[in-house]
Design a protein around this motif. Structure first.
Motif, PDB file in Angstrom:
ATOM      1  N   GLU A   1       0.802  -1.223   0.000  1.00  0.00           N
ATOM      2  CA  GLU A   1       0.000   0.000   0.000  1.00  0.00           C
ATOM      3  C   GLU A   1       0.837   1.276   0.000  1.00  0.00           C
ATOM      4  OE1 GLU A   1      -2.565   0.320   3.329  1.00  0.00           O
ATOM      5  OE2 GLU A   1      -0.987   0.226   4.835  1.00  0.00           O
ATOM      6  N   ASN A   2       2.062   1.219   0.494  1.00  0.00           N
ATOM      7  CA  ASN A   2       2.914   2.412   0.502  1.00  0.00           C
ATOM      8  C   ASN A   2       3.755   2.553  -0.762  1.00  0.00           C
ATOM      9  OD1 ASN A   2       2.051   3.238   3.085  1.00  0.00           O
ATOM     10  ND2 ASN A   2       3.493   1.824   4.074  1.00  0.00           N
ATOM     11  N   GLU A   3       3.752   1.525  -1.593  1.00  0.00           N
ATOM     12  CA  GLU A   3       4.557   1.549  -2.820  1.00  0.00           C
ATOM     13  C   GLU A   3       3.747   1.927  -4.056  1.00  0.00           C
ATOM     14  OE1 GLU A   3       7.115  -1.876  -3.384  1.00  0.00           O
ATOM     15  OE2 GLU A   3       6.807  -2.450  -1.290  1.00  0.00           O
ATOM     16  N   PHE A   4       2.447   1.618  -4.033  1.00  0.00           N
ATOM     17  CA  PHE A   4       1.595   1.861  -5.206  1.00  0.00           C
ATOM     18  C   PHE A   4       0.342   2.621  -4.788  1.00  0.00           C
ATOM     19  CE2 PHE A   4       3.994  -1.981  -6.147  1.00  0.00           C
ATOM     20  CZ  PHE A   4       4.430  -1.753  -7.454  1.00  0.00           C
TER      21      PHE A   4
ATOM     22  N   ASP B   1      -9.309  -0.123 -14.249  1.00  0.00           N
ATOM     23  CA  ASP B   1      -8.150  -0.445 -15.079  1.00  0.00           C
ATOM     24  C   ASP B   1      -8.090  -1.931 -15.424  1.00  0.00           C
ATOM     25  OD1 ASP B   1      -6.440   2.151 -15.159  1.00  0.00           O
ATOM     26  OD2 ASP B   1      -7.065   1.961 -13.071  1.00  0.00           O
ATOM     27  N   PHE B   2      -8.383  -2.796 -14.460  1.00  0.00           N
ATOM     28  CA  PHE B   2      -8.430  -4.236 -14.732  1.00  0.00           C
ATOM     29  C   PHE B   2      -9.336  -4.916 -13.714  1.00  0.00           C
ATOM     30  CE2 PHE B   2      -4.703  -3.852 -11.902  1.00  0.00           C
ATOM     31  CZ  PHE B   2      -4.896  -4.896 -11.002  1.00  0.00           C
ATOM     32  N   LEU B   3      -9.635  -6.176 -13.952  1.00  0.00           N
ATOM     33  CA  LEU B   3     -10.552  -6.933 -13.108  1.00  0.00           C
ATOM     34  C   LEU B   3      -9.881  -8.202 -12.614  1.00  0.00           C
ATOM     35  CD1 LEU B   3     -13.712  -6.430 -15.343  1.00  0.00           C
ATOM     36  CD2 LEU B   3     -13.121  -5.194 -13.245  1.00  0.00           C
TER      37      LEU B   3
ATOM     38  N   ILE C   1      -7.722  -8.970 -17.380  1.00  0.00           N
ATOM     39  CA  ILE C   1      -8.158  -9.832 -16.277  1.00  0.00           C
ATOM     40  C   ILE C   1      -6.941 -10.530 -15.674  1.00  0.00           C
ATOM     41  CG2 ILE C   1      -9.657 -11.743 -15.591  1.00  0.00           C
ATOM     42  CD1 ILE C   1     -11.205 -11.251 -18.250  1.00  0.00           C
ATOM     43  N   ILE C   2      -6.803 -10.415 -14.362  1.00  0.00           N
ATOM     44  CA  ILE C   2      -5.733 -11.139 -13.672  1.00  0.00           C
ATOM     45  C   ILE C   2      -6.329 -12.362 -12.984  1.00  0.00           C
ATOM     46  CG2 ILE C   2      -5.943  -9.685 -11.595  1.00  0.00           C
ATOM     47  CD1 ILE C   2      -2.945 -10.149 -11.125  1.00  0.00           C
TER      48      ILE C   2
ATOM     49  N   PHE D   1       0.593  -6.254 -13.108  1.00  0.00           N
ATOM     50  CA  PHE D   1      -0.680  -5.545 -13.262  1.00  0.00           C
ATOM     51  C   PHE D   1      -0.663  -4.205 -12.531  1.00  0.00           C
ATOM     52  CE2 PHE D   1      -2.181  -9.298 -15.223  1.00  0.00           C
ATOM     53  CZ  PHE D   1      -3.426  -9.027 -15.805  1.00  0.00           C
ATOM     54  N   LEU D   2      -0.015  -4.151 -11.390  1.00  0.00           N
ATOM     55  CA  LEU D   2       0.054  -2.898 -10.644  1.00  0.00           C
ATOM     56  C   LEU D   2       0.894  -1.848 -11.356  1.00  0.00           C
ATOM     57  CD1 LEU D   2       0.362  -4.147  -6.941  1.00  0.00           C
ATOM     58  CD2 LEU D   2      -1.645  -3.201  -8.088  1.00  0.00           C
TER      59      LEU D   2
END
Length: 372
Positions: A252-255, A298-300, A325-326, A341-342
């Protein structure tokens, strides 16, 4: 066009939010649009009136399940544990209380005749068992000329529940499979969940939707923040989000991202949503509204099932939206794939082949071809 009389027997129907309800509802809508005479046998849900005002469907209400599992009226931890065990074992050992549907369906069908096609939709499987109890393989006095038992997840051959059904339910499974003219399954791999002696009756008819009903939301948002989503239920140890959520929280602190989860099983997400502002938990909402929200993302995310007999129907919705889709596999999280994906690298996105097969017009044509 040769007008047909079509009978749909189901437990889930509009406005219930579930894959099997979508199946029955979309079939009924499209058959009416094509000019066929449609009768639906199901429990009536609050809000059904809106649907019946728009679509000329003859609806026969069989009433809700009224049988109750005996439970203790106490908030003590022992009582709560007892109640959970009673509910689970009643369902596993006796298919109780949904076994009541067998009698309800049987009673309703004894009064119906003259249909060209009967489609019974399971789960739950007592829907099929109820049809089987009145169906004569010789064809005498049957409600319809052709019976298609439409199956979602397998029953005896299921792979994604913690426990398998007891052996004695095999008799009911084989009984309806012998009598039905066809067993319709949503994907090619689903056949492995059914007894080999009935494989010759299997036809693959995917879930279908009206593509034109999907709305693509053009609302502009902060492009710097990555937003992705998931809609559906979870199964502990099978379709389990916890490993994935734990990894997301660690990042959470990187992206700069948000993961939006719409589910009827929030207990597997709540603690993570409390720990991190990146995890957003929402209740289940109308499917088209959910797709509207997903269209801005952005993606699902898809959490894979165990084995190959069951395929999540949400992949069809995802494919229609055309979003990356991931795939997340329980117990085998691919951290590198998540990081791809991120960073908006979608080269390893799932590809859904031939999305046109999921048009409800094509799906209904497949069912109608079985009456020829």
């Amino acid at each position: 066009m040769n007008k047909k009389k079509i009978l749909i027997v189901t437990y889930g129907f509009y406005p219930e939010i579930s894959p099997r309800s979508f199946r029955a509802t979309e079939l009924a809508k499209e058959f009416v649009r094509q000019g066929h005479e449609v009768t639906v046998v199901a429990p009536a849900k609050v809000g059904l009136e809106k649907f019946l005002s728009e679509y000329a469907v003859d609806f026969i209400d069989i009433g809700e399940v009224t049988w109750k599992v005996p439970v203790l009226r106490s908030n003590s931890s022992i009582a709560q544990l007892f109640n959970r065990v009673m509910v689970r074992l009643s369902s596993l050992w006796f298919e109780y209380p949904l076994i009541q549907l067998k009698g309800k369906v049987s009673k309703a069908l004894k009064k119906l005749k003259g249909f060209d096609l009967l489609i019974s939709v399971a789960v739950p499987y007592p829907i099929h068992w109820g049809v089987s109890s009145v169906w004569n393989k010789k064809g005498d006095g049957n409600p319809a000329k052709t019976w298609v038992a439409d199956c979602g997840d397998p029953y005896m051959g299921q792979e994604n529940d913690t426990f398998s059904p007891p052996f004695y339910f095999a008799w009911l499974e084989k009984s309806f499979c012998r009598k039905a003219d066809y067993l319709s399954l949503p994907t090619e791999n689903s056949y492995i969940g059914y007894y080999p002696e009935f494989h010759n009756k299997i036809v693959v008819i995917p879930q279908g939707f009206k593509f034109e009903e999907y709305r693509i939301n053009e609302t502009k948002r902060n492009e710097n923040k990555l937003i992705f989503g998931y809609g559906g239920m979870f199964i502990p140890g099978r379709r389990d989000p916890r490993e994935f959520l734990e990894f997301l929280v660690s990042l959470e602190n990187e992206f700069d991202f948000e993961f939006h989860v719409y589910t009827s099983s929030p207990q597997y997400v709540e603690s993570f949503a409390q720990r991190s502002k990146r995890i957003k938990l929402f209740p289940v909402i109308d499917r088209l509204e959910l797709m509207d929200r997903f269209s801005t993302m952005d993606f699902l995310v898809n959490f894979t099932n165990v084995g190959k007999a069951q395929t999540p129907s949400k992949l069809i919705d995802y494919a229609i939206l055309g979003k990356p889709i991931i795939n997340i596999e329980t117990g085998n999280l691919n951290n590198e794939l998540v990081l791809e994906f991120l960073t908006k690298n979608y080269s390893n996105s799932i590809v859904i082949p031939n999305p046109e097969q999921y048009r409800i017009e094509n799906v209904c044509s497949q069912f109608l071809s079985l009456t020829d």
